[in-house]
Design an enzyme around this catalytic site. Structure first.
Site, PDB file in Angstrom:
ATOM      1  N   SER A 261      82.201  89.256 112.273  1.00  0.00           N
ATOM      2  CA  SER A 261      82.354  89.464 113.726  1.00  0.00           C
ATOM      3  C   SER A 261      82.892  88.185 114.328  1.00  0.00           C
ATOM      4  CB  SER A 261      81.002  89.772 114.361  1.00  0.00           C
ATOM      5  OG  SER A 261      80.254  88.573 114.544  1.00  0.00           O
ATOM      6  N   ASP A 262      83.475  88.260 115.523  1.00  0.00           N
ATOM      7  CA  ASP A 262      83.749  87.009 116.229  1.00  0.00           C
ATOM      8  C   ASP A 262      82.414  86.533 116.810  1.00  0.00           C
ATOM      9  OD1 ASP A 262      84.880  84.775 117.344  1.00  0.00           O
ATOM     10  OD2 ASP A 262      86.491  85.824 118.388  1.00  0.00           O
ATOM     11  N   TRP A 263      82.440  85.338 117.372  1.00  0.00           N
ATOM     12  CA  TRP A 263      81.225  84.663 117.843  1.00  0.00           C
ATOM     13  C   TRP A 263      80.443  85.572 118.801  1.00  0.00           C
ATOM     14  CZ3 TRP A 263      79.729  79.371 117.070  1.00  0.00           C
ATOM     15  CH2 TRP A 263      78.641  78.984 117.839  1.00  0.00           C
TER      16      TRP A 263
END
Ligand code: BGC
Length: 735
Positions: A261-263
């Site tokens: 996932s992104d942050w």
């Protein structure tokens, strides 16, 4: 390890151990050197730190080795930890920002830059870089255009593939390489109004034809990871989008690596209102096939409960864990958990003359000459004044050069003094004004002026005196480093106000001006272009940017960069790109244009178009000759489009010959032009060369009304020229 050993390992792991392989910790939880101690509250307990499968944001060979040792001692199966970092355009030696790399139109140069980054990062303990960003960008209001190679799917695809090849080499197990992560899947660059972290509404055919090819190219080049994007796509946040991640990414694109996932993007599923709580957000992300949760405790706190409640099956967890284990195995971490991290090796490599040379060459190839009236460049005057904030501000990196030290970059003043040392050229240097206006909002802070009015006046006075004294002035202007990159959307894409005011005064005082622009995005430059004699876009050029500037302004190197993204007259034209769809009411090139597709107060075209850029010479391109005027759909060989390119100017220079195709009739509306090939030619004055391109049936495919990629018979126009505006064309028919 063999696959059977990995499967056996998986079988032997406890549920907790497995879940924790899917959790990524931010690096700051590891305070001090050796340490599995002092875990930040945000991510839970000491136990989490003992078990989490990966970390983001750490570097330093000795520190990482110490953390790895401590981690592996505690991890019940002694599984090594993965260390990931954003090495976007440099670890120690910084290349031009990706948008600048796009302007090189040169996959070899881009690959070499990625190799340097991989070598330095790997020696410093890094296993995975969160690069390349393959997002197609068409709206300069979005600050992250800096991280993309531009508005064109073909150029992006070539350069994204080159980056993956450079980072990973033949085998990322090799200590000189790291694993690449293609991001942000998908269509993050299409954010509404260029505002970060927001919605993307996109038709399926535009998504497939325009936005997906860049990611696909990275995956085809073997990238080991893909990152989800922050945006929604047609209503669904990417990290919860099962269709996008399973049907498109896994089944269609055949990606079998790790999806991260992104942050905090899994937690944000709740913010988007797709779930009431983090547990449901975790379920949606697991169902979509997101393997690693970057820097939240969603997976860590939810997966066991979801399993107990029967909301997910253990197979789903196993599927993700085995991918993480495979990645560790592909990097050779079970044999060498340090992956060759070596402080002495880094010491030799980092900023070595060889690496600096590669950065310098990439930077000078990235500069785009937009205007050069009466050969204002290269400089010939004996009295030169260098004026503007970038004369002394040597931070020519970007906010995405996290692990490097700006003090290692050379500033313009230093490079110019080196250039003219011992010559009869006299130089004066004056800053002229502050970089930014007081109160300018930046990604992390608001800029506060550090100067009194009297000090500002003194700066201006010094600059104007230098301008009057000089035979030629070089203005060094640009965006502040914190005005482009993540979270830097702007509706006004001009230079900062104090610099615009300085520019106005200096051009009036000076006999001749050359303007250098340091920028991470296209800017509105029409007014500047009208008033200056020469205009050179230098992007965020990296460690050796100033030396590269010296090479170009002195004429040692002729500019050869081409715009990878249109520079609009005004941000209000956005999105603006050369490959727009044709319209039912095209604006005529001459004559009345009412009730046609146009703006009343601005041209349709951008101020400077994709593929545009001058050199210090002049080139002529002959008519396009096709080897045949018919191409059979089933023919494997294709036809050839050839031109003769001649250097009719006075300097040796390199041009980029570009091939565009237009499908004249289709079952769905087609772009007015699409880049399908480019080649560089270096010619001495008077020299000419034939440049040819193969056109094959697969280059003509698009997402048709049958909802598949296929070509359709009919007429096509082939353009070959030096810019996307070329009208030099011939026609053929696909039969
Ligand atoms: C960015 C990513 C980056 C990640 C990790 C996020 O804010 O969108 O591009 O890789 O942070 O630093």
């Amino acid at each position: 390890m063999k696959e059977t050993d990995l499967q056996a390992l998986l079988k032997d792991m406890s549920l907790e151990e497995k879940i924790m392989q899917l959790v990524q910790l931010p690096g700051w939880v590891f305070q001090g050197d050796a340490a599995v101690t002092g875990l930040a509250d945000a991510t839970g307990s000491e136990r989490v730190k003992m078990l989490a499968g990966s970390t983001l944001g750490l570097w330093g060979a000795d520190r990482i080795k110490a953390i790895q040792d401590a981690y592996m001692k505690n991890q019940p199966h002694h599984i090594p930890m993965l260390f990931m970092l954003d090495v976007i355009h440099g670890h120690k030696t910084v290349m031009p920002c990706p948008l600048g790399q796009g302007a090189t139109f040169d996959p070899d140069t881009v690959k070499k830059g990625a190799e340097v980054q991989a070598k330095e990062a790997s020696a410093d303990g890094v296993h995975v870089t969160f690069s390349p960003m393959a997002d197609l960008v068409r709206d300069a209001r979005w600050g992250r255009v800096l991280e993309s190679t531009g508005e064109d799917k073909y150029l992006n695809s070539r350069l994204v593939a080159a980056m993956v090849e450079g980072y990973q080499g033949e085998d990322p197990k090799d200590a000189d390489h790291v694993a690449a992560c293609v991001k942000h899947f998908a269509a993050y660059g299409g954010a509404e109004a260029g505002r970060d972290y927001t919605n993307v509404e996109l038709s399926e055919h535009t998504l497939r034809e325009q936005y997906l090819p860049g990611y696909r190219a990275g995956i085809d080049a073997g990238a080991k990871l893909v990152m989800t994007s922050f945006n929604t796509l047609n209503g669904i946040p990417s990290s919860a989008n099962k269709w996008l991640m399973r049907d498109i990414l896994r089944d269609d694109m055949k990606f079998d690596g790790v999806l991260i996932s992104d942050w905090a993007a899994i937690a944000e599923i709740k913010n988007w209102g797709l779930s009431e709580d983090f547990k449901e957000a975790s379920r949606l992300a697991m169902e979509a096939g997101v393997d690693i949760d970057m820097c939240t405790d969603c997976y860590q706190n939810s997966l066991e409960d979801l399993l107990k409640e029967g909301a997910i099956k253990e197979d789903l967890i196993d599927e993700a864990v085995i991918r993480v284990l495979r990645l560790k195995n592909d990097l050779g971490l079970f044999e060498d958990p340090y992956h060759g991290a070596d402080a002495d090796k880094l010491q030799k490599l980092a900023l070595s003359p060889e690496h600096r040379d590669i950065a310098r060459d990439a930077a000078r190839k990235s500069f785009v000459l937009l205007k050069n009236d009466e050969n204002a460049l290269p400089l010939t005057a004996k009295k030169l004044a260098f004026i503007g904030p970038y004369v002394t501000d040597n931070n020519l990196h970007s906010t995405w050069a996290i692990s490097c030290d700006e003090n290692h970059a050379i500033g313009i003043e230093t490079a110019v003094k080196e250039l003219y040392d011992g010559s009869d050229v006299e130089c004066r240097f004056a800053v002229g004004c502050e970089m930014l206006a007081d109160g300018t909002e930046l990604s992390r802070e608001t800029y506060t002026s550090k100067l009194s009015d009297a000090e500002k006046e003194a700066l201006l006075k010094e600059a104007l005196e230098a301008a009057r004294w000089a035979d030629e002035v070089v203005l060094c202007l640009g965006e502040d480093i914190c005005q482009s990159g993540e979270s830097t959307s702007r509706v006004s894409i001009t230079l900062p106000k104090p610099q615009l005011a300085l520019f106005e005064k200096v051009v009036k005082a000076a006999k001749k001006t050359v303007t250098l622009i340091f920028n991470g995005r296209p800017l509105e430059l029409d007014d500047i272009s009208k008033k200056t004699d020469a205009l050179l876009v230098c992007w965020r050029p990296g460690t050796e940017g100033a030396h590269a500037v010296a090479d170009v302004i002195s004429g040692k190197f002729s500019p050869q960069g081409k715009l990878p993204m249109s520079f609009p007259y005004t941000a209000a034209q956005a999105p603006v790109h050369y490959d727009s769809y044709s319209t039912g009411r095209p604006k005529p090139t001459e004559g009345p244009s009412m009730f046609t597709s146009r703006f009343l107060d601005c041209p349709n075209e951008p101020r400077y178009r994709f593929g545009y850029g001058l050199t210090y010479s002049k080139f002529e391109v002959s008519e396009v000759k096709l080897s045949a005027d018919k191409l059979e759909k089933t023919a494997s060989a294709g036809i050839t489009a050839a031109v003769s390119v001649k250097n009719v100017g006075n300097a040796e220079a390199t041009e980029t010959v570009q091939l565009y195709i237009r499908d004249l009739v289709g079952s769905r509306v087609r772009p007015v032009k699409e880049l399908k090939g480019f080649k560089k030619v270096t010619l001495a004055p008077g020299e000419s060369k034939e440049v040819s391109f193969q056109i094959t049936e697969d280059m003509l495919r698009f997402w048709t009304m049958n909802n598949c990629f296929e070509s359709e018979t009919g007429k096509f126009k082939v353009f070959v020229g030096l810019c996307s505006c070329t009208e030099n064309a011939a026609e053929f028919e696909l039969i």
